[in-house]
Every structure is written in structure tokens, then in C-alpha cells.
Design a protein around this motif. Structure first.
Motif, short mmCIF file in Angstrom:
data_model
loop_
_atom_site.label_atom_id
_atom_site.label_comp_id
_atom_site.label_asym_id
_atom_site.label_seq_id
_atom_site.Cartn_x
_atom_site.Cartn_y
_atom_site.Cartn_z
N ASP A 10 0.63 -0.98 -0.22
CA ASP A 10 -0.03 0.59 -0.18
C ASP A 10 0.76 1.69 -0.59
OD1 ASP A 10 -2.55 -1.70 0.49
OD2 ASP A 10 -2.04 -1.78 2.52
N VAL A 11 1.53 1.44 1.55
CA VAL A 11 2.81 2.00 0.80
C VAL A 11 3.42 2.90 -0.38
CG1 VAL A 11 4.67 3.09 2.14
CG2 VAL A 11 3.26 2.38 3.14
N ALA A 12 3.87 1.51 -1.35
CA ALA A 12 5.17 1.50 -2.40
C ALA A 12 3.45 2.02 -3.59
CB ALA A 12 4.59 0.55 -2.48
N GLN A 13 2.26 2.09 -3.16
CA GLN A 13 1.03 2.45 -4.11
C GLN A 13 1.43 3.92 -3.99
OE1 GLN A 13 -1.61 -0.37 -3.91
NE2 GLN A 13 -1.18 -1.87 -5.80
N LEU A 14 1.27 4.29 -2.71
CA LEU A 14 1.21 5.65 -2.32
C LEU A 14 2.30 6.75 -3.03
CD1 LEU A 14 -1.02 4.84 0.84
CD2 LEU A 14 -1.96 5.89 -0.99
N THR A 15 3.07 5.89 -2.50
CA THR A 15 4.54 7.28 -2.72
C THR A 15 5.13 7.11 -4.13
OG1 THR A 15 5.98 5.64 -2.30
CG2 THR A 15 4.39 6.67 -0.03
N GLY A 16 4.32 5.83 -4.17
CA GLY A 16 5.10 5.51 -6.26
C GLY A 16 6.53 4.70 -6.14
N THR A 17 6.70 4.53 -5.19
CA THR A 17 8.05 3.76 -4.75
C THR A 17 7.84 2.18 -4.72
OG1 THR A 17 7.65 3.76 -2.03
CG2 THR A 17 8.82 5.26 -3.88
N GLY A 18 9.28 1.37 -4.46
CA GLY A 18 9.03 0.05 -4.83
C GLY A 18 8.66 -0.55 -3.10
N TYR A 19 8.31 -1.67 -3.17
CA TYR A 19 7.82 -2.57 -1.98
C TYR A 19 8.66 -2.53 -1.23
CZ TYR A 19 6.57 -6.28 0.53
OH TYR A 19 6.02 -7.21 1.75
N ASP A 20 10.36 -2.54 -1.49
CA ASP A 20 11.01 -2.41 0.05
C ASP A 20 10.95 -0.73 0.17
OD1 ASP A 20 12.05 -5.01 -0.15
OD2 ASP A 20 13.90 -5.18 -2.21
N ALA A 21 10.94 0.16 -0.76
CA ALA A 21 11.32 1.51 0.20
C ALA A 21 9.42 1.47 0.32
CB ALA A 21 11.05 2.57 -1.27
N GLY A 22 8.78 1.19 0.61
CA GLY A 22 7.47 0.68 1.61
C GLY A 22 7.62 -0.30 2.47
N PHE A 46 0.46 6.53 9.58
CA PHE A 46 1.28 7.09 8.61
C PHE A 46 0.89 8.83 7.38
CE2 PHE A 46 1.14 7.13 3.46
CZ PHE A 46 2.14 6.89 3.34
N CYS A 47 -0.84 8.64 8.04
CA CYS A 47 -0.15 10.51 7.01
C CYS A 47 0.23 11.30 7.99
CB CYS A 47 -1.76 10.63 7.56
SG CYS A 47 -2.84 9.45 5.73
N ALA A 48 0.19 11.72 9.34
CA ALA A 48 1.01 12.65 10.05
C ALA A 48 2.51 12.50 10.14
CB ALA A 48 0.59 11.84 11.87
N TYR A 49 3.12 10.93 10.07
CA TYR A 49 3.85 11.03 9.53
C TYR A 49 4.87 12.24 8.31
CZ TYR A 49 8.77 9.08 9.04
OH TYR A 49 10.97 9.41 8.86
N GLU A 54 -5.50 12.41 4.98
CA GLU A 54 -5.59 11.84 5.44
C GLU A 54 -6.87 10.89 4.47
OE1 GLU A 54 -7.23 9.06 9.59
OE2 GLU A 54 -6.07 10.84 9.72
N ALA A 55 -7.92 12.49 4.61
CA ALA A 55 -9.19 11.75 3.22
C ALA A 55 -8.52 10.98 2.06
CB ALA A 55 -9.74 13.33 3.08
N GLU A 56 -7.24 11.70 1.68
CA GLU A 56 -7.37 11.32 0.30
C GLU A 56 -6.33 9.78 0.23
OE1 GLU A 56 -4.47 14.23 -1.52
OE2 GLU A 56 -5.79 15.38 -1.24
N VAL A 57 -5.60 9.82 1.25
CA VAL A 57 -4.55 8.20 1.75
C VAL A 57 -6.38 7.17 1.62
CG1 VAL A 57 -3.66 6.83 2.92
CG2 VAL A 57 -2.62 9.24 2.38
N ALA A 58 -6.84 7.43 2.27
CA ALA A 58 -8.50 7.03 2.46
C ALA A 58 -9.13 6.94 1.10
CB ALA A 58 -9.08 6.99 4.03
N ALA A 59 -8.93 7.15 0.66
CA ALA A 59 -9.25 7.61 -0.68
C ALA A 59 -9.34 6.30 -1.89
CB ALA A 59 -9.68 9.06 -1.12
N ALA A 60 -7.76 6.76 -1.57
CA ALA A 60 -6.67 5.88 -2.59
C ALA A 60 -7.07 4.79 -2.24
CB ALA A 60 -5.03 7.11 -2.88
N LEU A 61 -6.71 4.45 -0.73
CA LEU A 61 -6.55 2.82 -0.70
C LEU A 61 -7.74 1.83 -1.04
CD1 LEU A 61 -4.62 3.26 2.74
CD2 LEU A 61 -4.02 1.86 0.68
#
Length: 64
Positions: A10-22, A46-49, A54-61
Motif C-alpha cells: 500500500d505504501v509503495a502504491q501511495l508514494t510511487g516507490t517500490g515494495y522495499d522502499a515501502g 502514516f499521514c501524520a508522518y 488522510e482523506a486522500e490516502v483513505a480514498a486512494a486505498l
């Protein structure tokens, strides 16, 4: 039901990075929050960091 915790994929998809970076980003968040190595990271933590809305992240997930 909305997704509450994040996985490296999920983090990789949200940030546009790879699995290891996530994985590394989730580990940095856990270290900052003094959580155990295998503890879940919530969307809110995650959003605080990352300062992402948070609304955009939740919508993307929950989109797909």
C-alpha cells in the motif's frame, strides 16, 4: 469497510516507490513511534508522518 492499517504494498502504491522502499518507510514510522518491529501502522499514523491528507490516502486505498 475502510482499510485501517497499511502494508508495504500500500505504501509503495501511495508514494510511487517500490515494495522495499515501502517496508523501509513503515519501519522508520515504527521507530519514530516507538512501536515493535512487527506492529501495524495505521493510516492516521502514516499521514501524520508523511503530512499527506488522510482523506486522500483513505480514498486512494479504498478505490481499488
Amino acid at each position: 469497510m475502510p482499510q485501517v492499517c497499511l502494508y508495504p504494498k500500500d505504501v509503495a502504491q501511495l508514494t510511487g516507490t517500490g515494495y522495499d522502499a515501502g517496508k523501509r518507510l513503515l519501519q522508520r514510522i515504527r521507530i519514530k513511534l516507538n512501536k515493535p518491529a512487527r506492529a501495524y501502522v495505521s493510516v492516521a499514523e502514516f499521514c501524520a508522518y508523511t503530512s499527506l491528507p488522510e482523506a486522500e490516502v483513505a480514498a486512494a486505498l479504498n478505490r481499488g
